[in-house]
Design a protein around this motif. Sequence first.
Motif, PDB file in Angstrom:
ATOM      1  N   ASP A 222      -1.583   9.302 -14.784  1.00  0.00           N
ATOM      2  CA  ASP A 222      -1.124   7.925 -14.590  1.00  0.00           C
ATOM      3  C   ASP A 222       0.171   7.645 -15.339  1.00  0.00           C
ATOM      4  OD1 ASP A 222      -3.014   7.194 -12.790  1.00  0.00           O
ATOM      5  OD2 ASP A 222      -4.026   5.738 -14.050  1.00  0.00           O
ATOM      6  N   PHE A 223       0.825   8.718 -15.826  1.00  0.00           N
ATOM      7  CA  PHE A 223       2.116   8.607 -16.506  1.00  0.00           C
ATOM      8  C   PHE A 223       2.034   7.742 -17.764  1.00  0.00           C
ATOM      9  CE2 PHE A 223       2.584   9.002 -11.891  1.00  0.00           C
ATOM     10  CZ  PHE A 223       3.053  10.306 -11.844  1.00  0.00           C
ATOM     11  N   ILE A 224       0.803   7.641 -18.294  1.00  0.00           N
ATOM     12  CA  ILE A 224       0.542   6.864 -19.507  1.00  0.00           C
ATOM     13  C   ILE A 224      -0.309   7.664 -20.492  1.00  0.00           C
ATOM     14  CG2 ILE A 224      -0.408   4.705 -20.452  1.00  0.00           C
ATOM     15  CD1 ILE A 224      -0.235   3.509 -17.678  1.00  0.00           C
ATOM     16  N   PHE A 225      -1.243   8.480 -19.967  1.00  0.00           N
ATOM     17  CA  PHE A 225      -2.248   9.155 -20.792  1.00  0.00           C
ATOM     18  C   PHE A 225      -2.061  10.674 -20.719  1.00  0.00           C
ATOM     19  CE2 PHE A 225      -4.237   5.371 -18.777  1.00  0.00           C
ATOM     20  CZ  PHE A 225      -4.346   4.571 -19.903  1.00  0.00           C
ATOM     21  N   PRO A 226      -1.087  11.238 -21.436  1.00  0.00           N
ATOM     22  CA  PRO A 226      -0.842  12.684 -21.320  1.00  0.00           C
ATOM     23  C   PRO A 226      -1.939  13.559 -21.904  1.00  0.00           C
ATOM     24  CG  PRO A 226       0.568  11.714 -22.999  1.00  0.00           C
ATOM     25  CD  PRO A 226      -0.098  10.573 -22.301  1.00  0.00           C
ATOM     26  N   ASP A 227      -2.994  12.934 -22.490  1.00  0.00           N
ATOM     27  CA  ASP A 227      -4.166  13.721 -22.869  1.00  0.00           C
ATOM     28  C   ASP A 227      -5.060  13.983 -21.652  1.00  0.00           C
ATOM     29  OD1 ASP A 227      -5.148  11.176 -22.451  1.00  0.00           O
ATOM     30  OD2 ASP A 227      -6.224  11.030 -24.349  1.00  0.00           O
ATOM     31  N   TYR A 228      -4.644  13.482 -20.485  1.00  0.00           N
ATOM     32  CA  TYR A 228      -5.347  13.657 -19.217  1.00  0.00           C
ATOM     33  C   TYR A 228      -6.783  13.143 -19.277  1.00  0.00           C
ATOM     34  CZ  TYR A 228      -1.498  15.910 -16.867  1.00  0.00           C
ATOM     35  OH  TYR A 228      -0.288  16.141 -16.269  1.00  0.00           O
ATOM     36  N   TRP A 229      -6.978  12.077 -20.088  1.00  0.00           N
ATOM     37  CA  TRP A 229      -8.226  11.325 -19.988  1.00  0.00           C
ATOM     38  C   TRP A 229      -8.389  10.843 -18.546  1.00  0.00           C
ATOM     39  CZ3 TRP A 229      -7.945   5.593 -20.171  1.00  0.00           C
ATOM     40  CH2 TRP A 229      -9.203   5.008 -20.017  1.00  0.00           C
ATOM     41  N   VAL A 230      -7.270  10.426 -17.946  1.00  0.00           N
ATOM     42  CA  VAL A 230      -7.207  10.180 -16.507  1.00  0.00           C
ATOM     43  C   VAL A 230      -6.730  11.477 -15.864  1.00  0.00           C
ATOM     44  CG1 VAL A 230      -6.073   8.897 -14.665  1.00  0.00           C
ATOM     45  CG2 VAL A 230      -6.689   7.744 -16.797  1.00  0.00           C
ATOM     46  N   SER A 231      -7.479  11.997 -14.909  1.00  0.00           N
ATOM     47  CA  SER A 231      -7.090  13.236 -14.221  1.00  0.00           C
ATOM     48  C   SER A 231      -7.261  13.029 -12.720  1.00  0.00           C
ATOM     49  CB  SER A 231      -7.940  14.417 -14.698  1.00  0.00           C
ATOM     50  OG  SER A 231      -7.689  14.745 -16.043  1.00  0.00           O
ATOM     51  N   THR A 232      -6.286  12.373 -12.107  1.00  0.00           N
ATOM     52  CA  THR A 232      -6.337  12.105 -10.672  1.00  0.00           C
ATOM     53  C   THR A 232      -5.668  13.254  -9.934  1.00  0.00           C
ATOM     54  OG1 THR A 232      -6.208   9.732 -11.094  1.00  0.00           O
ATOM     55  CG2 THR A 232      -5.702  10.473  -8.856  1.00  0.00           C
ATOM     56  N   ILE A 233      -6.356  13.803  -8.932  1.00  0.00           N
ATOM     57  CA  ILE A 233      -5.777  14.937  -8.214  1.00  0.00           C
ATOM     58  C   ILE A 233      -5.409  14.558  -6.791  1.00  0.00           C
ATOM     59  CG2 ILE A 233      -7.048  16.570  -9.661  1.00  0.00           C
ATOM     60  CD1 ILE A 233      -8.919  17.129  -7.408  1.00  0.00           C
ATOM     61  N   ASN A 234      -4.412  15.276  -6.292  1.00  0.00           N
ATOM     62  CA  ASN A 234      -3.935  15.102  -4.924  1.00  0.00           C
ATOM     63  C   ASN A 234      -3.700  16.500  -4.363  1.00  0.00           C
ATOM     64  OD1 ASN A 234      -1.677  14.939  -2.825  1.00  0.00           O
ATOM     65  ND2 ASN A 234      -2.145  12.772  -3.085  1.00  0.00           N
ATOM     66  N   ILE A 235      -4.189  16.754  -3.174  1.00  0.00           N
ATOM     67  CA  ILE A 235      -4.104  18.082  -2.585  1.00  0.00           C
ATOM     68  C   ILE A 235      -3.102  18.094  -1.450  1.00  0.00           C
ATOM     69  CG2 ILE A 235      -5.388  19.922  -1.413  1.00  0.00           C
ATOM     70  CD1 ILE A 235      -7.866  18.994  -2.922  1.00  0.00           C
ATOM     71  N   ASP A 236      -2.119  18.985  -1.556  1.00  0.00           N
ATOM     72  CA  ASP A 236      -1.098  19.175  -0.520  1.00  0.00           C
ATOM     73  C   ASP A 236      -0.380  17.882  -0.143  1.00  0.00           C
ATOM     74  OD1 ASP A 236      -1.046  21.864  -0.255  1.00  0.00           O
ATOM     75  OD2 ASP A 236      -1.874  21.943   1.761  1.00  0.00           O
TER      76      ASP A 236
END
Length: 417
Positions: A222-236
């Motif tokens: 989310d361009f805010i949490f670089p600890d990747y507490w938020v880990s949203t994925i997008n495929i292709d």
Amino acid sequence: MRILILCLLIVFNVQSATSQEIKINLKQKTGYGPFKPEAGNILFSPPNNHPLFNTFSKLEFNNIPDDLIEVKKGIIPFDFLQFLFQSLYGTENYKFFENFKKQRSYEISNDVLSTKQIKCFVRVIFAKNTQDNPIYIIDANQNGNFNDDPIIQIESIQSLEELKNKNLKIIESSYQISNGKNTLERKIPIIVFFHRNELKYNIPSYMVGNIKNQKDIFISHDFIFPDYWVSTINIDNGNSNIKKNDIFQLDNKYYKNNGVDIRSNTLLLTEEKNNNQRFTLNNLEQPDIKSDSTINLDDYKGKYLFIDFWGSWCAPCLQELPILSSIYNEIDKSKIDFIGIAGRDEPKKVLKVIIDHNISWKNILSNDSNKLAEIFNVVKYPTGFLINPDGNIIESDLSVIELRPYLRKYKLLKQGQ
């Protein structure tokens, strides 16, 4: 290629057998990839009764240029859980860390966190120069001095989408991560700007890897949490984003997004043997905070619902309430209604906000019993969900700012709105 996100209905009970854990190696990229930019708030020194007051008061901000005026000192956190742990470990305020970890549903063991002070954040100052222009300085080399870093004039943007095209200055900062045994050195890009007259930061980075059949998989914090507490994925570069803990279908197989391990730069997926998910609306049958009457779901039969997750502690939530109230007056209430869900909150504090802002729609609490924030997989506040009359979530991660176009799309506004 077939990608189907399966967490489409509100309340679920999953009974699935885990067959295989998959680790996908990732590389960090600068930019936004297929995701929408977001922005965070810089943290300034809290009041003297806050558990972190002593930590902020001990931070060194040395050699600030003498010609700057109205200087404010703050930090941009890279790993807020680590920041709390190293600040509060062994103190009377350690419970604050434990509550935060529980509220955010962190699954990280304390054994991988460092009790020693590591550079899990960066110091920033904001001021005006002799020409009365707003500026900032980031202590990118993490030495506590501000005379060896560039002075940058702060620019304004109207929309966060401008971040993709506007050539704002990017500062690369060093920072550290603990794995319990060693301290890992990393670099990260930072942008600082004004958005709607508020000072904001953005971390334009994401990760990319490769999933089966050579499909690219992109992961956002989310361009805010670089600890990747938020880990949203997008495929292709697909149209659907898959949030952490969501189960999705790809090429006739089921996978669960377990998020990114930043210590090894890997995405953790679980291949699910089956997917028996049952969805109901029962968890919304909770007492309305203002009237104490139980929300009756029969009142919403045949209607759309906009679910707004917010909190009395959340400054952006409070700022958006007047806008949401304005939108509420524009909707066709024969077709749609609103329900607010307050997370990480206390009834008295929520009630005060409801009264002060004259909120007309019903509000309930997310708590340990109903686990509404967990069920909706809410990782940031405020955020909204649009649900159709069949109980399907048809739009998620909605901000109040982008709500009206979706209400028009589904013809849910009054005629002429």
